[in-house]
Design an enzyme around this catalytic site. Structure first.
Site, PDB file in Angstrom:
ATOM      1  N   GLU A  44      -2.381   5.466 -42.547  1.00  0.00           N
ATOM      2  CA  GLU A  44      -2.633   4.165 -43.153  1.00  0.00           C
ATOM      3  C   GLU A  44      -4.059   3.690 -42.849  1.00  0.00           C
ATOM      4  O   GLU A  44      -4.527   3.769 -41.717  1.00  0.00           O
ATOM      5  CB  GLU A  44      -1.607   3.167 -42.601  1.00  0.00           C
ATOM      6  N   LYS A 113       0.495  -2.070 -50.486  1.00  0.00           N
ATOM      7  CA  LYS A 113       1.635  -2.190 -49.589  1.00  0.00           C
ATOM      8  C   LYS A 113       2.449  -3.428 -49.954  1.00  0.00           C
ATOM      9  O   LYS A 113       1.884  -4.499 -50.203  1.00  0.00           O
ATOM     10  CB  LYS A 113       1.135  -2.280 -48.140  1.00  0.00           C
ATOM     11  N   CYS A 174       4.303   2.825 -44.146  1.00  0.00           N
ATOM     12  CA  CYS A 174       4.668   2.388 -42.802  1.00  0.00           C
ATOM     13  C   CYS A 174       5.818   1.384 -42.770  1.00  0.00           C
ATOM     14  O   CYS A 174       6.977   1.756 -42.895  1.00  0.00           O
ATOM     15  CB  CYS A 174       3.433   1.831 -42.100  1.00  0.00           C
ATOM     16  N   LEU A 360      -9.202   3.314  -4.346  1.00  0.00           N
ATOM     17  CA  LEU A 360      -8.005   4.054  -3.926  1.00  0.00           C
ATOM     18  C   LEU A 360      -7.537   3.498  -2.589  1.00  0.00           C
ATOM     19  O   LEU A 360      -8.132   3.758  -1.544  1.00  0.00           O
ATOM     20  CB  LEU A 360      -8.342   5.542  -3.822  1.00  0.00           C
ATOM     21  N   SER A 361      -6.451   2.724  -2.622  1.00  0.00           N
ATOM     22  CA  SER A 361      -6.036   1.960  -1.444  1.00  0.00           C
ATOM     23  C   SER A 361      -5.147   2.735  -0.490  1.00  0.00           C
ATOM     24  O   SER A 361      -4.908   2.289   0.623  1.00  0.00           O
ATOM     25  CB  SER A 361      -5.278   0.709  -1.898  1.00  0.00           C
ATOM     26  N   GLY A 363      -2.074   3.282  -1.521  1.00  0.00           N
ATOM     27  CA  GLY A 363      -0.763   2.855  -1.986  1.00  0.00           C
ATOM     28  C   GLY A 363      -0.334   3.607  -3.231  1.00  0.00           C
ATOM     29  O   GLY A 363      -1.103   4.370  -3.829  1.00  0.00           O
ATOM     30  N   ASP A 365       0.361   2.572  -6.332  1.00  0.00           N
ATOM     31  CA  ASP A 365      -0.181   2.231  -7.644  1.00  0.00           C
ATOM     32  C   ASP A 365      -1.537   2.869  -7.910  1.00  0.00           C
ATOM     33  O   ASP A 365      -1.766   3.456  -8.965  1.00  0.00           O
ATOM     34  CB  ASP A 365      -0.279   0.709  -7.779  1.00  0.00           C
ATOM     35  N   SER A 366      -2.457   2.744  -6.960  1.00  0.00           N
ATOM     36  CA  SER A 366      -3.769   3.356  -7.173  1.00  0.00           C
ATOM     37  C   SER A 366      -3.647   4.870  -7.210  1.00  0.00           C
ATOM     38  O   SER A 366      -4.383   5.549  -7.936  1.00  0.00           O
ATOM     39  CB  SER A 366      -4.758   2.927  -6.082  1.00  0.00           C
TER      40      SER A 366
END
Length: 717
Positions: A44, A113, A174, A360-361, A363, A365-366
């Site tokens: 599209e 459309k 779509c 970069l901790s 932990g 998440d990082s």
């Protein structure tokens, strides 16, 4: 018998990059033709780029689209081909999202459309108007640049079908497929055998099978060939990406399927089938009674024969009848890997940035974000090893290095710099974990001590107010305790941007002077979906940056991804991150173990936050209805009505109280239906009466009354 070969092109469309978009369209036509196809459709608005947004309000966008289309149909590769191109058209001062059916030096039909996507991530009605005249056409006066190429002055525009010498072709764009009265149903009843669907469907975890099943069921009911071409890659806003997976189906059977996530700019799939299969499939009496009553569509004649004979197929060295195949659906963890890999790589390439910087901790998440960059490197390396010249050229341009990389770790070493920002509150475990993970992934790792920076900030406070704030464990107030934590978090933000800007210069790398993109992640302050809902993060701290790969991925899925990568990629150190107690390490060590992600710290568990997110956004429930729903859903948890009421009120109060934080949410890939990103997906007020007096009073009264009834029942028993 008549055998037809059709093609669906999946391609990247960069907003307003007309030359490159046009070149990709021509490349896809060339590939389709080489594979024996005589009909090609694409995504599209592929000529402009679906994510052009308010540029669709500009006259230049339409003018340049026609200029580029004139160039495309002037190329001899379009000879003996029916080509379907997506672009915007302005007819009688009304803007339409259109499909232009064309061939070499000729425009056949402009099909607007008829049902616009205008919820969730989509705002099509802001830019276009839906065609409101079913089974009707009008006269479109062609632009001069096209008139010079085609010799045509006018062309039909509207809801019509195309008739060739051997079949009939219709278009469905779509969103139209997902409407209760989708156009393809009526077209097929009117004898249309080929439906072309040009799409820009976004990626979302666990969504693909639902979408593909819907397409398959559509042709299973009506019969016919359905050619579905979806866009791929990051859109212009960098908050949504398309996941490809173009398909060709026949009578409900999948004949061919494209790749779901890929770095290649163009992917073309083809399928060859016997038109008689459609006609015999439609032989049922009940279907034909409805077909006989179906009103007539306007038909545009195109005197060409798209099919081949059985002899042609037999003698061809490349063409063969397509067989049914199973749908290929990635598991959710592979989706996270490939979606974030494509997202990160395309953002890097489009911005021509030399790499990423990540705090970069130590932990979870990082570490997950670092893992996503590693996953990107694995995908890039795999594409280069497979001979992708495009990916290799992008790699050389981004890194400034001519040597072809030998391993994913080598790519990480060139593109990712990590940093552990230590304070007197940091622990040796997190410092060690971050360093060892960076080494395992191949990243260049830094260590900086933030204590002097924080002392300087505290000296400013002392100069301004004549007092020094203290932590709670030292006798300070809650406000002092929070301020001391935020000084550390916000100092890290400034530090990481400073280092990101100077990394290439200090190292005298090939891209010296260019700034790295800062990835957000980290600890409890990271911008993960569930914490955004609760407002459980700090404004302008390490959660702020250029990109947030974790932004729309739930805590649960992030944890599952870590476990998946540990086994899939043999990264044993991840086990330490998975089992570590989450802590931002912002409090003195004398405060004891700080579990920032415990229910006692946040007031709600992550499972509960995810459930609230679904009820609020997906199920569209306010506080009162949410409370009533949870009375049933949480019945087995043995929570009292008052306890459930308290959780509901806690969530909605904190949501409203911290809603203002959504204005600074870092761009992230949309991967969840309850993404709270206000920039596009979740338009809500920022300023509430945070106590929701009407709803909360009603909830409290109901909970009290229900407990009285429970007590009465218990007394009787």
């Amino acid at each position: 018998m008549q055998f037809l070969t059709v093609a669906a092109a999946t391609s990247i469309s960069v907003p307003l990059d007309f030359e490159a978009n046009g070149a990709r369209i021509l490349e896809s036509i060339k590939i389709a033709k080489q594979k024996g196809a005589t009909l090609r459709t694409g995504p599209e608005l592929e000529l402009v780029g679906y994510g052009a947004l308010d540029h669709f309000l500009e006259g230049d966008t339409f003018a340049h689209s026609w200029e580029m289309l004139a160039k495309i149909i002037s190329d001899e590769v379009c000879k003996d081909m029916l080509v379907d191109v997506g672009m915007g058209c302005r007819h009688r001062n009304v803007r339409y999202n259109c499909r232009v059916l064309c061939t070499y030096r000729k425009i056949l039909l402009i099909r607007p459309k008829m049902a616009l996507a205008n919820d969730g991530l989509y705002r099509e009605a802001r830019h276009f108007t839906a065609w409101a005249k079913p089974m009707q056409t009008e006269t479109y006066y062609l632009e001069e640049v096209v008139e010079k190429v085609t010799g045509q002055h006018t062309v039909p525009i509207g809801d019509a079908v195309l008739s060739t010498l051997d079949t009939a072709i219709g278009c469905e764009t779509c969103e139209e497929l997902f409407t209760p009265r989708n156009p393809s149903t009526y077209m097929t009843l009117n004898g249309v055998e080929i439906i072309l669907n040009s799409s820009a469907s976004h990626a979302e975890l666990r969504k693909l099978k639902t979408r593909l099943d819907l397409i398959a069921n559509s042709t299973r009911k009506t019969g016919g060939c359905y050619v579905y071409a979806n866009a791929t890659g990051v859109d212009g806003e960098a908050r949504m990406m398309f996941d490809g997976s173009s398909m060709i189906l026949l009578n409900g059977k999948v004949l061919e399927q494209g790749k779901q996530f890929d770095l290649e700019p163009v992917d073309v799939i083809t399928a060859t089938f016997d038109l008689e299969e459609i006609r015999s499939y439609r032989s049922s009496i009940s279907r034909n009674v409805q077909a006989a009553a179906q009103p007539e569509y306007p038909r545009i004649e195109f005197p060409i024969r798209l099919s081949r004979s059985a002899d042609d197929i037999f003698l061809s060295k490349t063409l063969q009848i397509s067989r049914e195949k199973e749908l290929e659906i990635l598991d959710p963890m592979s989706e996270i890997w490939k979606a974030t890999a494509v997202y990160l790589w395309q953002y890097l390439v489009r911005t021509s940035s030399p790499g990423f910087f990540l705090s970069l901790s130590g932990g979870l998440d990082s570490a997950t974000v670092a893992l996503m960059v590693y996953g990107m490197a694995r995908l890039v390396h795999r594409q280069i090893q497979a001979g992708s010249l495009t990916t290799l050229a992008d790699f050389k341009r981004v890194t400034g290095v001519e040597k072809c990389p030998d391993t994913p770790e080598e790519i990480v070493g060139l593109l990712l710099t990590t940093c552990y920002s230590s304070t007197q509150n940091s622990g040796e475990e997190t410092r060690s974990r971050s360093k060892r993970l960076a080494e395992r992934l191949g990243a260049q790792h830094l260590f900086v001590n933030m204590d002097d920076v924080i002392k300087a900030q505290l000296a400013l406070v002392d100069d301004a107010f004549g007092f020094t704030p203290r932590y709670s464990v030292e006798g300070g107030t809650r406000a002092e305790n929070l301020a001391l934590q935020n000084i550390q978090a916000r100092s890290r933000l400034v530090t990481q941007y400073t280092l990101a800007q100077l990394t290439t210069t200090a190292r005298k790398s090939a891209r010296a002077g260019s700034a790295l993109l800062v990835l957000t992640s980290g600890n409890v302050l990271s911008q993960k979906l569930d914490e955004n809902l609760r407002g459980y993060y700090t404004k302008y701290d390490a959660s702020s940056g250029d990109l947030a790969p974790l932004g729309s991925i739930s805590k649960k899925d992030a944890q599952l991804f870590q476990g998946w990568a540990l086994k899939k990629w043999d990264i044993s150190i991840l086990d330490e991150f998975i089992n570590a107690t989450p802590s931002a390490e912002l409090l003195p060590l004398s405060a004891g173990v700080q579990d920032d992600e415990s229910e006692s710290e946040m007031g709600l568990s992550y499972t509960e936050l995810s459930q609230f997110g679904i009820l609020r956004k997906v199920d569209k429930l306010g506080p009162w209805s949410c409370y009533l729903r949870l009375l049933s859903l949480w019945k087995e948890r043995n929570l009292s009505p008052t306890q459930i009421a308290e959780k509901v009120m806690r969530f909605y109060r904190n949501y409203a109280l911290n809603r203002h934080k959504a204005v600074i949410i870092t761009p992230s890939i949309h991967m969840s239906a309850y993404n709270p990103d206000d920039n596009r997906h979740d338009l809500r007020p920022f300023l509430y009466n945070v106590n929701w007096p009407f709803a909360f009073n009603k909830i409290k009264a109901h909970a009290a009354h229900l407990e009285e009834r429970l007590a009465a029942v218990d007394d009787v028993e």
